[in-house]
Write a protein that holds these residues in place. Structure first.
Motif, short mmCIF file in Angstrom:
data_model
loop_
_atom_site.label_atom_id
_atom_site.label_comp_id
_atom_site.label_asym_id
_atom_site.label_seq_id
_atom_site.Cartn_x
_atom_site.Cartn_y
_atom_site.Cartn_z
N ILE A 122 0.88 -1.18 0.00
CA ILE A 122 0.00 0.00 0.00
C ILE A 122 0.91 1.22 0.00
N VAL A 123 0.66 2.17 -0.89
CA VAL A 123 1.48 3.37 -0.94
C VAL A 123 0.59 4.60 -0.77
N SER A 124 0.99 5.49 0.12
CA SER A 124 0.31 6.78 0.21
C SER A 124 0.90 7.67 -0.88
N ILE A 125 0.05 8.08 -1.77
CA ILE A 125 0.54 8.75 -2.97
C ILE A 125 -0.27 10.02 -3.17
N ASP A 126 0.35 11.09 -3.65
CA ASP A 126 -0.46 12.31 -3.75
C ASP A 126 -1.34 12.30 -5.00
N GLY A 127 -2.45 13.03 -4.90
CA GLY A 127 -3.51 12.98 -5.92
C GLY A 127 -3.01 13.10 -7.34
N GLY A 128 -2.03 14.00 -7.55
CA GLY A 128 -1.53 14.24 -8.89
C GLY A 128 -0.86 13.02 -9.50
N GLN A 129 -0.41 12.12 -8.64
CA GLN A 129 0.32 10.93 -9.11
C GLN A 129 -0.61 9.73 -9.29
N MET A 130 -1.86 9.86 -8.81
CA MET A 130 -2.75 8.70 -8.75
C MET A 130 -2.90 7.99 -10.09
N GLU A 131 -3.01 8.78 -11.15
CA GLU A 131 -3.28 8.16 -12.45
C GLU A 131 -2.00 7.84 -13.21
N LYS A 132 -0.87 8.27 -12.70
CA LYS A 132 0.39 7.99 -13.39
C LYS A 132 0.86 6.58 -13.08
N GLY A 133 1.79 6.09 -13.90
CA GLY A 133 2.33 4.76 -13.67
C GLY A 133 3.13 4.72 -12.37
N LEU A 134 3.05 3.62 -11.68
CA LEU A 134 3.76 3.47 -10.43
C LEU A 134 4.95 2.56 -10.66
N LYS A 135 6.13 3.03 -10.26
CA LYS A 135 7.33 2.23 -10.50
C LYS A 135 7.68 1.43 -9.24
N ILE A 136 7.62 0.15 -9.38
CA ILE A 136 7.94 -0.73 -8.25
C ILE A 136 9.13 -1.58 -8.67
N PRO A 137 10.21 -1.56 -7.89
CA PRO A 137 11.44 -2.20 -8.34
C PRO A 137 11.51 -3.71 -8.14
N VAL A 138 10.51 -4.28 -7.46
CA VAL A 138 10.52 -5.74 -7.28
C VAL A 138 9.15 -6.28 -7.67
N PRO A 139 9.06 -7.52 -8.13
CA PRO A 139 7.75 -8.09 -8.43
C PRO A 139 6.98 -8.32 -7.13
N VAL A 140 5.77 -7.78 -7.02
CA VAL A 140 4.96 -7.97 -5.80
C VAL A 140 3.60 -8.53 -6.18
N LYS A 141 2.86 -8.99 -5.18
CA LYS A 141 1.56 -9.63 -5.43
C LYS A 141 0.54 -8.61 -5.96
N ALA A 142 0.47 -7.46 -5.30
CA ALA A 142 -0.46 -6.42 -5.74
C ALA A 142 -0.03 -5.11 -5.11
N CYS A 143 -0.41 -4.01 -5.75
CA CYS A 143 -0.11 -2.70 -5.19
C CYS A 143 -1.40 -1.90 -5.05
N HIS A 144 -1.56 -1.25 -3.92
CA HIS A 144 -2.77 -0.46 -3.63
C HIS A 144 -2.33 0.97 -3.33
N ILE A 145 -3.15 1.92 -3.71
CA ILE A 145 -2.79 3.32 -3.47
C ILE A 145 -3.90 4.06 -2.73
N ILE A 146 -3.47 5.10 -2.02
CA ILE A 146 -4.42 5.94 -1.29
C ILE A 146 -3.78 7.32 -1.15
N ASP A 147 -4.56 8.37 -1.30
CA ASP A 147 -4.02 9.72 -1.08
C ASP A 147 -4.22 10.07 0.40
N ALA A 148 -3.40 9.47 1.25
CA ALA A 148 -3.62 9.59 2.70
C ALA A 148 -3.47 11.04 3.19
N GLN A 149 -2.54 11.76 2.59
CA GLN A 149 -2.30 13.13 3.06
C GLN A 149 -3.52 14.03 2.81
#
Ligand code: SF4
Ligand code: SF4
Length: 354
Positions: free
Chosen positions: A100-127
Motif C-alpha cells: 500500500i502506498v500513500s501517494i499524492d492525488g496528482g500521481q494517482m493516475e500515473k504509472g507506479l514504478k515498483i522495483p521488485v515483483p509484488v503480489k499487488a499494489c494499492h494506493i491511497i491519497d492519505a495526506q
C-alpha cells in the motif's frame, strides 16, 4: 492463516507510523481473535528520520515466539511515495507481498514504478484525506491497511481508534474515525510497472548500509553531519508549509534560530538603508513542515499554507543563486562542510576561509 501474517510499515518520523503499528498490534488481540505483537524501530524520534513498524498476527492457538523485525512482509505499507526510491524499503518483498502506498492525488493516475515483483499494489491519497477529515496520515493508513489485509472489519478499526484516542483526544475522535473510514473505503488497487526501477540503482537511507566498520571515515562516526542537513525532509510534511511574505519581514532572525533544519537562507543585504543579514526565503528541501517558524514570527511574515496550493515553492525563494545545490550537501560528512549561504557570509565577514 500460515504461521504468521506479517506487516511492515515504512515511514518517516512525524507521520505517526509508530502509533499506527501499536494500534494494529492491539487490534489483533482485542478484536480479531488472534495473537499479535508490534514494535517500531526509529532513531532519535526526530521528525524526518526513518521509522519502521513491525506487526505480526497468528491464530489464537499458536504463539508468537519471535521478536525480530519483519523481513518478508505479507503487507508493506509505505507512508509516503518519496520512500519508494529507498532501497531498504523493498528488503524482503516478493510475489507474496501486497503493497500500500500513500501517494499524492496528482500521481494517482500515473504509472507506479515498483522495483521488485509484488503480489499487488494499492494506493491511497492519505495526506489529502487527512487534511479533509482533520485527522492524520496514520489513521487513513490504518483504514487502508485494515481493508487490504482482509480480516478486519471497519467496526474493529473504529473500536481500536476509540480505545487509543477516545479518552486522550476526544475532540479529535470524530475526524480520526472519518479518516479511517475513508482509508478503508478509498484504497484501491493499481496496476504497476514492475521492474521499471532497478533495485540495485536505488540508494538506502539507512546509512549503516553504506558506512560500516571498514568504510566509515572515522570509525563509527555519524556521516550525516548535522543529522538532517543532508536529507530531503519534504516527505515528512503533512500537507502544510510555511509561506514567506517578504514585504512583512523585519529580518529579526527568530525563524532562523527556531528552525531545526536550516531552512532559512540569510544573505548580506540592505534593509531600510542598513547593511545586515536579510532573509531571502526558504529552502523547502529541508523543511519538514513543523510550522515552529510560523509560531515565532512576530509580524506574520510566515503564515501556514496548504502545500498543494503552492506547487512551485521556489516562488518564495526569489534569489535563485542561493537555492540549495544537492552536491554541496553530499560533501557534508565527517570531514565535509556545509555551504549554506548564511554560513558562508558569516565566514566571509569574519575574514575566514571558505
Ligand atoms: S521571524 Fe519573521 S520577521 Fe523575523 S526574520 Fe523570520 S520571517 Fe522575518
Ligand atoms: S516549518 Fe519552519 S521551522 Fe519547521 S522545518 Fe519548516 S522552515 Fe523550519
Amino acid at each position: 492463516m500460515e504461521k504468521y501474517y506479517e506487516i511492515r510499515l515504512e515511514s518517516i518520523g512525524g507521520l505517526g507510523a509508530n502509533l499506527c503499528g501499536k494500534m494494529l498490534g492491539e487490534l489483533g488481540i482485542k478484536y480479531l481473535g488472534r495473537n499479535s505483537t508490534s514494535f517500531s524501530s526509529y532513531g532519535s524520534e526526530k521528525t524526518g528520520t526513518p521509522v519502521k513498524g513491525y506487526v505480526r498476527y497468528c491464530d489464537k492457538e499458536k504463539e508468537i515466539r519471535i521478536h525480530s523485525p519483519v523481513i518478508h512482509p505479507d503487507l508493506l505499507a509505505v507512508f509516503h511515495q518519496a520512500l519508494l526510491k529507498d532501497k531498504g524499503v523493498w528488503e524482503g518483498c516478493d510475489e507474496n507481498t501486497e503493497v500500500i502506498v500513500s501517494i499524492d492525488g496528482g500521481q494517482m493516475e500515473k504509472g507506479l514504478k515498483i522495483p521488485v515483483p509484488v503480489k499487488a499494489c494499492h494506493i491511497i491519497d492519505a495526506q489529502q484525506i487527512a487534511i479533509e477529515t482533520h485527522s492524520r496520515i496514520n489513521m487513513v493508513m490504518l483504514g487502508a491497511i485494515g481493508k487490504v489485509m482482509g480480516f478486519a472489519k471497519l467496526s474493529d478499526l473504529n473500536q481500536i481508534c476509540e480505545d487509543a484516542l477516545g479518552s486522550k483526544y476526544p475532540d479529535a475522535l470524530k475526524g480520526n474515525l472519518e479518516g479511517i473510514r475513508r482509508g478503508f473505503e478509498e484504497v484501491r488497487q493499481k496496476t504497476i510497472d514492475s521492474g521499471v526501477e532497478n533495485l540495485q540503482s536505488l540508494k538506502s537511507r539507512d546509512s549503516s548500509r553504506e558506512w560500516g566498520y571498514l568504510t566509515a571515515p572515522v570509525g563509527g562516526i555519524n556521516p550525516r553531519f548535522g543529522s538532517s542537513v543532508a536529507a530531503d525532509l519534504s516527505p515528512s510534511r503533512q500537507g502544510y508549509i510555511p509561506v514567506f511574505i517578504k514585504e512583512r519581514c523585519i529580518n529579526c532572525g527568530l525563524c532562523d534560530s527556531t528552525c531545526p533544519d536550516m531552512v532559512f537562507q540569510f544573505a548580506k543585504g540592505n534593509y531600510k538603508g542598513k547593511e545586515m543579514m536579510v532573509n531571502q526565503g526558504l529552502d523547502y528541501y529541508h523543511c519538514k513542515g513543523c510550522l515552529r517558524c510560523v509560531d515565532v514570527c512576530p509580524v506574520n511574515a510566515l503564515v501556514q499554507g496548504l502545500e498543494a496550493e503552492h506547487p512551485n515553492k521556489e516562488y518564495f525563494l526569489p534569489n535563485q543563486d542561493i537555492i540549495r545545490k544537492p552536491e554541496y550537501y553530499i560533501k557534508a560528512g565527517a570531514d565535509g562542510y556545509i555551504t549554506s549561504e548564511s554560513y558562508l557570509t558569516e565566514k566571509r565577514m569574519e575574514g575566514g576561509e571558505v
